[in-house]
Write a protein that holds these residues in place. Structure first.
Motif, PDB file in Angstrom:
ATOM      1  N   ALA A 209      70.167 -41.235  -0.231  1.00 22.20           N
ATOM      2  CA  ALA A 209      69.839 -40.514  -1.049  1.00 22.20           C
ATOM      3  C   ALA A 209      71.438 -39.442  -1.348  1.00 22.20           C
ATOM      4  CB  ALA A 209      69.879 -39.470   0.491  1.00 22.20           C
ATOM      5  N   ASP A 210      70.990 -39.861  -3.089  1.00 21.56           N
ATOM      6  CA  ASP A 210      72.035 -40.124  -3.843  1.00 21.56           C
ATOM      7  C   ASP A 210      73.411 -40.551  -4.083  1.00 21.56           C
ATOM      8  OD1 ASP A 210      70.732 -38.083  -5.745  1.00 21.56           O
ATOM      9  OD2 ASP A 210      70.414 -37.033  -4.556  1.00 21.56           O
ATOM     10  N   GLY A 211      72.696 -41.849  -3.238  1.00 22.87           N
ATOM     11  CA  GLY A 211      74.034 -43.174  -2.855  1.00 22.87           C
ATOM     12  C   GLY A 211      75.297 -42.425  -1.746  1.00 22.87           C
ATOM     13  N   LYS A 212      74.783 -41.629  -0.450  1.00 25.50           N
ATOM     14  CA  LYS A 212      74.783 -41.083   0.383  1.00 25.50           C
ATOM     15  C   LYS A 212      74.701 -41.706   1.707  1.00 25.50           C
ATOM     16  CE  LYS A 212      76.687 -37.303   3.703  1.00 25.50           C
ATOM     17  NZ  LYS A 212      76.646 -36.335   4.026  1.00 25.50           N
ATOM     18  N   ILE A 213      74.349 -42.725   2.376  1.00 27.97           N
ATOM     19  CA  ILE A 213      73.846 -43.377   3.522  1.00 27.97           C
ATOM     20  C   ILE A 213      73.231 -41.753   4.350  1.00 27.97           C
ATOM     21  CG2 ILE A 213      74.264 -45.277   5.658  1.00 27.97           C
ATOM     22  CD1 ILE A 213      75.396 -46.643   4.136  1.00 27.97           C
TER      23      ILE A 213
ATOM     24  N   MET B 151      66.220 -35.986  -7.054  1.00 27.08           N
ATOM     25  CA  MET B 151      66.893 -36.575  -6.194  1.00 27.08           C
ATOM     26  C   MET B 151      66.464 -38.311  -5.932  1.00 27.08           C
ATOM     27  SD  MET B 151      66.477 -36.735  -1.637  1.00 27.08           S
ATOM     28  CE  MET B 151      66.777 -35.153  -1.612  1.00 27.08           C
ATOM     29  N   ASN B 152      67.920 -39.076  -4.923  1.00 22.40           N
ATOM     30  CA  ASN B 152      67.533 -40.565  -5.562  1.00 22.40           C
ATOM     31  C   ASN B 152      67.536 -41.018  -4.542  1.00 22.40           C
ATOM     32  OD1 ASN B 152      67.208 -40.889  -8.341  1.00 22.40           O
ATOM     33  ND2 ASN B 152      69.256 -40.327  -8.845  1.00 22.40           N
ATOM     34  N   ILE B 153      66.443 -42.039  -4.253  1.00 26.53           N
ATOM     35  CA  ILE B 153      66.105 -42.651  -2.871  1.00 26.53           C
ATOM     36  C   ILE B 153      66.265 -43.874  -2.886  1.00 26.53           C
ATOM     37  CG2 ILE B 153      64.656 -42.422  -0.147  1.00 26.53           C
ATOM     38  CD1 ILE B 153      66.374 -39.909  -0.157  1.00 26.53           C
ATOM     39  N   SER B 154      67.082 -44.588  -2.747  1.00 26.29           N
ATOM     40  CA  SER B 154      66.952 -45.947  -1.655  1.00 26.29           C
ATOM     41  C   SER B 154      66.930 -46.681  -0.951  1.00 26.29           C
ATOM     42  CB  SER B 154      68.270 -46.778  -2.368  1.00 26.29           C
ATOM     43  OG  SER B 154      68.352 -47.865  -2.402  1.00 26.29           O
ATOM     44  N   ILE B 155      66.398 -47.324  -0.431  1.00 25.38           N
ATOM     45  CA  ILE B 155      65.523 -48.353   0.874  1.00 25.38           C
ATOM     46  C   ILE B 155      65.716 -49.454   0.608  1.00 25.38           C
ATOM     47  CG2 ILE B 155      64.100 -47.856   3.219  1.00 25.38           C
ATOM     48  CD1 ILE B 155      63.169 -45.407   1.569  1.00 25.38           C
TER      49      ILE B 155
ATOM     50  N   SER C 144      71.000 -41.329   7.898  1.00 24.78           N
ATOM     51  CA  SER C 144      69.890 -41.940   9.228  1.00 24.78           C
ATOM     52  C   SER C 144      68.402 -41.384   8.795  1.00 24.78           C
ATOM     53  CB  SER C 144      70.575 -40.623  10.507  1.00 24.78           C
ATOM     54  OG  SER C 144      69.806 -40.235  10.689  1.00 24.78           O
ATOM     55  N   ALA C 145      67.360 -42.143   9.375  1.00 21.89           N
ATOM     56  CA  ALA C 145      66.049 -42.041   8.867  1.00 21.89           C
ATOM     57  C   ALA C 145      65.720 -40.725   9.371  1.00 21.89           C
ATOM     58  CB  ALA C 145      64.936 -42.540  10.036  1.00 21.89           C
ATOM     59  N   ALA C 146      66.543 -39.816  10.553  1.00 18.80           N
ATOM     60  CA  ALA C 146      66.274 -38.422  10.470  1.00 18.80           C
ATOM     61  C   ALA C 146      66.721 -37.415   9.305  1.00 18.80           C
ATOM     62  CB  ALA C 146      66.502 -37.883  12.080  1.00 18.80           C
ATOM     63  N   GLU C 147      67.583 -37.608   8.943  1.00 18.13           N
ATOM     64  CA  GLU C 147      68.309 -37.271   7.949  1.00 18.13           C
ATOM     65  C   GLU C 147      67.878 -36.988   7.140  1.00 18.13           C
ATOM     66  OE1 GLU C 147      73.226 -37.400   9.377  1.00 18.13           O
ATOM     67  OE2 GLU C 147      72.344 -39.210   8.393  1.00 18.13           O
ATOM     68  N   ALA C 148      67.432 -38.175   6.485  1.00 16.18           N
ATOM     69  CA  ALA C 148      66.453 -38.385   5.472  1.00 16.18           C
ATOM     70  C   ALA C 148      65.326 -37.970   5.085  1.00 16.18           C
ATOM     71  CB  ALA C 148      66.137 -40.260   5.407  1.00 16.18           C
ATOM     72  N   VAL C 149      64.390 -37.772   6.416  1.00 12.13           N
ATOM     73  CA  VAL C 149      63.403 -36.931   6.078  1.00 12.13           C
ATOM     74  C   VAL C 149      63.801 -35.448   6.606  1.00 12.13           C
ATOM     75  CG1 VAL C 149      61.656 -36.069   7.980  1.00 12.13           C
ATOM     76  CG2 VAL C 149      62.511 -38.700   7.646  1.00 12.13           C
ATOM     77  N   THR C 150      64.972 -35.199   7.183  1.00  9.58           N
ATOM     78  CA  THR C 150      64.931 -33.596   6.605  1.00  9.58           C
ATOM     79  C   THR C 150      65.595 -33.136   5.283  1.00  9.58           C
ATOM     80  OG1 THR C 150      66.379 -33.572   9.280  1.00  9.58           O
ATOM     81  CG2 THR C 150      66.653 -31.153   7.020  1.00  9.58           C
TER      82      THR C 150
ATOM     83  N   ILE D 224      60.851 -37.642  -6.132  1.00  9.11           N
ATOM     84  CA  ILE D 224      61.803 -37.906  -5.783  1.00  9.11           C
ATOM     85  C   ILE D 224      61.763 -39.670  -6.019  1.00  9.11           C
ATOM     86  CG2 ILE D 224      62.842 -36.537  -4.439  1.00  9.11           C
ATOM     87  CD1 ILE D 224      61.992 -39.568  -3.566  1.00  9.11           C
ATOM     88  N   THR D 225      63.138 -39.893  -7.350  1.00 11.88           N
ATOM     89  CA  THR D 225      62.943 -41.495  -7.493  1.00 11.88           C
ATOM     90  C   THR D 225      63.456 -41.870  -6.263  1.00 11.88           C
ATOM     91  OG1 THR D 225      63.722 -40.651  -9.996  1.00 11.88           O
ATOM     92  CG2 THR D 225      64.114 -43.062  -9.012  1.00 11.88           C
ATOM     93  N   LEU D 226      62.577 -43.648  -6.335  1.00  6.56           N
ATOM     94  CA  LEU D 226      62.765 -43.898  -5.026  1.00  6.56           C
ATOM     95  C   LEU D 226      62.457 -45.706  -5.976  1.00  6.56           C
ATOM     96  CD1 LEU D 226      62.195 -44.233  -2.179  1.00  6.56           C
ATOM     97  CD2 LEU D 226      59.198 -44.916  -2.249  1.00  6.56           C
ATOM     98  N   THR D 227      63.440 -46.178  -5.224  1.00  7.09           N
ATOM     99  CA  THR D 227      63.300 -47.277  -4.973  1.00  7.09           C
ATOM    100  C   THR D 227      63.132 -48.204  -3.704  1.00  7.09           C
ATOM    101  OG1 THR D 227      65.178 -47.274  -6.538  1.00  7.09           O
ATOM    102  CG2 THR D 227      65.120 -49.373  -6.587  1.00  7.09           C
TER     103      THR D 227
END
Length: 194
Positions: free
Chosen positions: A163-167, A1-5, A169-175, A185-188
């Motif tokens: 997350a993997d290119g899909k926007i 999984m790739n997360i970009s913030i 919310s903070a709550a969705e990302a945490v879940t 996971i990969t983080l940028t």
């Protein structure tokens, strides 16, 4: 999984603390600590000599960064001056190094130089100066740690999360991250100008 913030510049201090938790980075391995610092982490020789006073490799203080070899999967902690007598004894080439003789890292050779993974832990000024640069270049982190960071962040400390290119919310990302508990996971993390 790739997360970009994407975060606002004002949130740098919050996200810098990730440097103390351990950032896994693709790096040259089976080469010296200096090689990893310069080639893979982007530190200049001047910065290494003037600022990186303390280096631990897999829990052992390092005196000679030119002979200590970094194997794949190693954990390397970097700090400027650490406080107190113990901090002085742990510094590279400390006059009190004899006090830690039994735990000092000794030179090892583990094969040919190649690409691998190194976990880097940053403290004090090194963390302040370089965590955001490393996060912007991309690192691997444990999903649970990132979930905690996002969950505890105030609304002004988190901008856009993908997350993997899909926007998300903070709550969705945490879940999503909690479902991957224990995985890397990969983080940028990049700063946006206000």
């Amino acid at each position: 999984m790739n997360i970009s913030i994407s975060i606002p510049q004002s949130a740098n201090n919050y996200w810098r603390q990730m440097g103390q938790s351990g950032l896994r980075i693709s790096a040259a391995v089976n080469c010296s600590v200096r090689c990893v610092l310069e080639e893979s982490l982007g530190f200049t020789n001047d910065y290494i000599e003037e600022r990186i006073e303390t280096v631990f490799l897999d829990g052992h203080p390092v005196d000679d960064i030119d002979t200590a070899t970094v194997p794949s999967g190693a954990r390397m902690a970097l700090a400027s001056a650490l406080p107190g007598a113990a901090g002085v004894a742990m510094r590279r080439n400390s006059p009190y190094a004899a006090l830690r003789g039994g735990i000092t890292h000794t030179a090892t050779s583990t094969g040919q130089k190649m690409q691998g993974m190194v976990e880097v832990v940053l403290f004090n000024l090194i963390m302040q100066h370089h965590t955001m640069r490393l996060l912007a270049n991309g690192v691997s982190v444990k999903s649970g740690m990132l979930a905690d960071m996002i969950d505890k962040a105030s609304a002004d400390e988190v901008g856009t999360i993908q997350a993997d290119g899909k926007i998300q919310s903070a709550a969705e990302a945490v879940t999503l991250l909690r479902k991957k508990e224990g995985e890397f996971i990969t983080l940028t993390v990049t700063c946006i100008q206000a």
